[in-house]
Design an enzyme around this catalytic site. Structure first.
Site, short mmCIF file in Angstrom:
data_model
loop_
_atom_site.label_atom_id
_atom_site.label_comp_id
_atom_site.label_asym_id
_atom_site.label_seq_id
_atom_site.Cartn_x
_atom_site.Cartn_y
_atom_site.Cartn_z
N GLU A 56 0.84 -1.10 -0.06
CA GLU A 56 0.07 -0.03 -0.15
C GLU A 56 0.77 1.13 -0.03
OE1 GLU A 56 -2.77 0.77 3.13
OE2 GLU A 56 -3.62 2.50 1.83
N ASP A 131 -3.18 12.02 -2.30
CA ASP A 131 -3.11 13.60 -2.53
C ASP A 131 -3.71 13.90 -3.58
OD1 ASP A 131 -1.99 14.08 0.42
OD2 ASP A 131 -0.32 13.08 -0.52
C1 LIG Z 1 -4.16 12.07 1.14
S1 LIG Z 1 -3.52 10.90 2.21
C2 LIG Z 1 -4.30 9.34 2.05
C3 LIG Z 1 -4.02 8.43 3.35
C4 LIG Z 1 -4.78 7.10 3.25
N1 LIG Z 1 -4.46 6.30 2.13
C5 LIG Z 1 -6.17 7.48 3.80
O1 LIG Z 1 -6.91 7.45 2.57
O2 LIG Z 1 -6.66 8.19 4.68
C6 LIG Z 1 -2.24 10.45 1.11
C7 LIG Z 1 -0.63 10.13 1.57
O3 LIG Z 1 0.06 9.57 0.79
C8 LIG Z 1 1.50 9.86 1.13
N2 LIG Z 1 2.32 10.12 0.03
C9 LIG Z 1 2.25 10.97 -0.93
N3 LIG Z 1 2.96 10.80 -1.87
C10 LIG Z 1 3.80 9.83 -1.71
C11 LIG Z 1 5.14 9.21 -1.99
N4 LIG Z 1 5.69 9.53 -3.09
N5 LIG Z 1 5.56 8.08 -1.18
C12 LIG Z 1 5.16 7.80 0.05
N6 LIG Z 1 4.04 8.51 0.50
C13 LIG Z 1 3.24 9.13 -0.36
C14 LIG Z 1 1.29 11.05 2.08
O4 LIG Z 1 2.15 11.23 2.97
C15 LIG Z 1 -0.16 10.97 2.58
O5 LIG Z 1 -0.01 10.40 3.98
#
Ligand SMILES: C[S@@+](CC[C@H](N)C(=O)[O-])C[C@H]1O[C@@H](n2cnc3c(N)ncnc32)[C@H](O)[C@@H]1O
Length: 233
Positions: A56, A131
């Protein structure tokens, strides 16, 4: 990959890590964490068994990863997110429930997939509520773009699955268009179809809940990696 590696899909924010989350990171990192190194991981060795491996990306506070680990004990899960408070929260939950089928990495997913994950080795990927970067000038930061999808395809096994969900309609169609344009992938339901929410076994995550509060819809997709020599008829 240079292009998407320079324009990152995240910003490392100084969001507060609570004392409990910091303690969990200290106590349980040696059990669940994998430090990033530029070398291919032997995931069977990490988990000390041969079992299907699921990843994930962007697990946030770990709602879905925790659920998957509890409901699919026959599979191993690697969670990737750069957000340390969320990782701390997840580690505490994993320890409380004595789960042994999860590992966590806190680096950029693009770097991890590129350098640490062997080609054709993963049964399933999830990207849930990435995001949305809704402002026009930020659209290039969205994770789901052609290069990233090609990277996912290269790490999946044949017949492996890629699940995605978003509560942003224009991002949902961006996902659909990018995935449909990649010849390695076949839509699990039918070309250009979203999956009904009830057909996807995943819990309500923090960001899905946020979308609901804002009155957003939800769009789920699943793509299957085709056989190597697949040719369009
Ligand atoms: C909007 S949040 C969604 C979190 C979770 N999946 C939810 O549905 O509540 C997006 C997450 O993706 C992570 N993220 C974004 N780009 C990433 C990357 N290139 N590598 C690792 N994590 C990433 C961010 O840190 C954030 O915690």
């Amino acid at each position: 990959m240079e292009n998407i590696r320079e324009i990152r899909s995240f910003v490392r924010r100084n969001s507060r890590t609570t004392d409990a989350q910091r303690r969990a990171l200290q106590h349980f990192w040696s059990q669940y964490g994998i430090d990033y190194q530029e070398q291919i991981l032997d995931l069977n060795a990490e988990f000390q068994r041969t079992a299907p491996k699921h990843i994930e990306i962007g697990f946030g506070r770990g709602d879905a990863l925790h659920y998957f680990a509890c409901h699919y004990p026959e599979c191993d899960f690697l969670g990737i997110d750069i957000h340390l408070p969320g990782a701390g929260r997840l580690l505490q939950q994993l320890s409380d429930d004595a789960l042994s089928n999860v590992r966590v990495m806190t680096e950029d997913a693009v770097k991890i997939l590129t350098h640490c994950i062997a080609p054709n080795s993963i049964e399933r990927f999830y990207v849930l509520f990435p995001d949305p970067w809704p402002k026009k000038r930020h659209l290039k930061r969205r994770l789901i773009q052609a290069d990233f999808v090609a990277l996912i395809a290269s790490r999946l096994k044949v017949n492996g699955e890629f699940y995605l969900a978003t509560d942003w309609e224009d991002y949902a169609y961006q996902m659909l268009n990018v995935l449909e344009a990649n010849a390695c992938f076949q839509n699990k339901l039918a070309p250009r179809c979203f999956l009904p929410r009830w057909r996807v076994d995943r819990p309500l995550t923090k960001f899905e809940q946020r979308g609901q509060r804002l009155g957003h819809g939800v769009w789920d997709l699943c793509y299957v990696k085709r056989e190597k020599n697949w040719v369009e008829k």
